[in-house]
Design a protein around this motif. Structure first.
Motif, mmCIF file in Angstrom:
data_model
loop_
_atom_site.group_PDB
_atom_site.id
_atom_site.type_symbol
_atom_site.label_atom_id
_atom_site.label_comp_id
_atom_site.label_asym_id
_atom_site.label_seq_id
_atom_site.Cartn_x
_atom_site.Cartn_y
_atom_site.Cartn_z
ATOM 1 N N GLU A 31 51.577 51.629 56.854
ATOM 2 C CA GLU A 31 51.071 51.580 55.481
ATOM 3 C C GLU A 31 52.201 51.726 54.470
ATOM 4 O O GLU A 31 52.207 51.043 53.435
ATOM 5 C CB GLU A 31 50.033 52.681 55.267
ATOM 6 N N LEU A 54 53.847 48.500 53.506
ATOM 7 C CA LEU A 54 53.114 47.647 52.573
ATOM 8 C C LEU A 54 53.303 48.088 51.130
ATOM 9 O O LEU A 54 53.291 47.264 50.214
ATOM 10 C CB LEU A 54 51.617 47.677 52.906
ATOM 11 N N LEU A 55 53.452 49.399 50.933
ATOM 12 C CA LEU A 55 53.402 49.952 49.583
ATOM 13 C C LEU A 55 54.751 50.437 49.062
ATOM 14 O O LEU A 55 54.822 51.061 48.004
ATOM 15 C CB LEU A 55 52.409 51.120 49.560
ATOM 16 N N SER A 113 51.459 57.309 45.840
ATOM 17 C CA SER A 113 50.687 56.865 47.003
ATOM 18 C C SER A 113 49.627 57.863 47.432
ATOM 19 O O SER A 113 48.502 57.484 47.777
ATOM 20 C CB SER A 113 51.615 56.556 48.179
ATOM 21 N N ALA A 141 43.445 46.771 46.703
ATOM 22 C CA ALA A 141 43.983 46.740 48.065
ATOM 23 C C ALA A 141 45.503 46.741 48.031
ATOM 24 O O ALA A 141 46.164 47.426 48.816
ATOM 25 C CB ALA A 141 43.469 45.505 48.803
ATOM 26 N N ARG A 142 46.065 45.973 47.129
ATOM 27 C CA ARG A 142 47.532 45.906 47.017
ATOM 28 C C ARG A 142 48.122 47.207 46.479
ATOM 29 O O ARG A 142 49.260 47.568 46.804
ATOM 30 C CB ARG A 142 47.939 44.725 46.143
ATOM 31 N N GLY A 174 46.790 50.217 47.055
ATOM 32 C CA GLY A 174 46.666 51.255 48.070
ATOM 33 C C GLY A 174 45.609 52.304 47.789
ATOM 34 O O GLY A 174 45.710 53.435 48.284
ATOM 35 N N ASN A 216 45.555 44.784 53.327
ATOM 36 C CA ASN A 216 45.829 46.200 53.576
ATOM 37 C C ASN A 216 44.779 46.759 54.532
ATOM 38 O O ASN A 216 43.717 47.206 54.107
ATOM 39 C CB ASN A 216 45.819 46.975 52.256
#
Length: 206
Positions: A5, A8-9, A17, A42-43, A45, A88
């Motif tokens: 995860e 991705l972020l 986060s 989703a992008r 998080g 995600n």
């Protein structure tokens, strides 16, 4: 592929986060506004999304909604779930294939504090605001006024009251403009998503 995860972020703003991971948001409607808002969340998080819609994907949705040709005929809830999982997979998702009304809206929203109102019909929008804004523990982010192809800078976020934000140009109407385009719909959706993120992260103002 060993996907994490944090990979991705990692381009997100630092230090946010954990707050976003703990956040819960309900999206009422998965059309032009809701499908785009869901993808933005989703992008970003956000940890938990509750997605509500009773409709199926049609060909004429594709000019402004996040669906693909392969999704035509699918329930929007199922199609959106598949899209989000490809962006995600770490987000917790609940979907409800149901038409929202006065009798069920409170049970649908449950204990979720932040609600994105993304309905098409004016009467459903009005009902949502009438039912939810009486509860000061709920925050509703709504949008209206995105039809046509007017200047992008006319789309603004307005704080109407402490628990109600309204996005749009304050004048355009689908019937008057005889059409709706992805550009202004996505602008409104981005405003909706942005104010929700600001609220979650404790930012002040609009």
């Amino acid at each position: 592929m060993d996907l994490k995860e944090e990979d991705l972020l990692k381009r997100n703003i630092k230090g946010i986060s954990e707050k976003l991971k703990k956040a819960k948001v309900c999206i009422l409607g998965l059309g032009g506004l809701g499908s785009n808002v869901a993808v933005l969340f989703a992008r970003a998080g956000i940890g938990y999304l509750k997605l509500i819609d009773f409709d199926v994907v049609e060909a004429n949705n594709l000019n402004r909604q996040q669906y693909r040709i392969s999704h035509i005929g699918m329930k929007k809830t199922e199609a959106m779930k598949s899209i989000i999982k490809e962006i995600n997979p770490f987000i917790e998702l609940d979907t409800l294939d149901i038409k929202v009304n006065r009798e069920n809206i409170h049970s649908i929203v449950g204990d979720i504090e932040i609600i994105v109102e993304a309905f098409d019909r004016a009467e459903t929008k009005a009902m949502t605001l009438e039912e939810l804004l009486t509860n000061k523990n709920k925050i509703v982010v709504s949008a209206s006024g995105m039809a046509g192809l007017g200047p992008a800078n006319e789309i603004i976020t307005r704080k109407i009251k402490d628990n109600f934000y309204l996005i749009g140009d304050n004048y355009s109407d689908y019937e008057e403009c005889s059409g709706i385009m992805s550009t202004r719909v996505m602008l409104c959706a981005a405003h909706q998503a942005n104010i929700v993120l600001r609220l979650i992260l404790g930012e002040k103002g609009e």
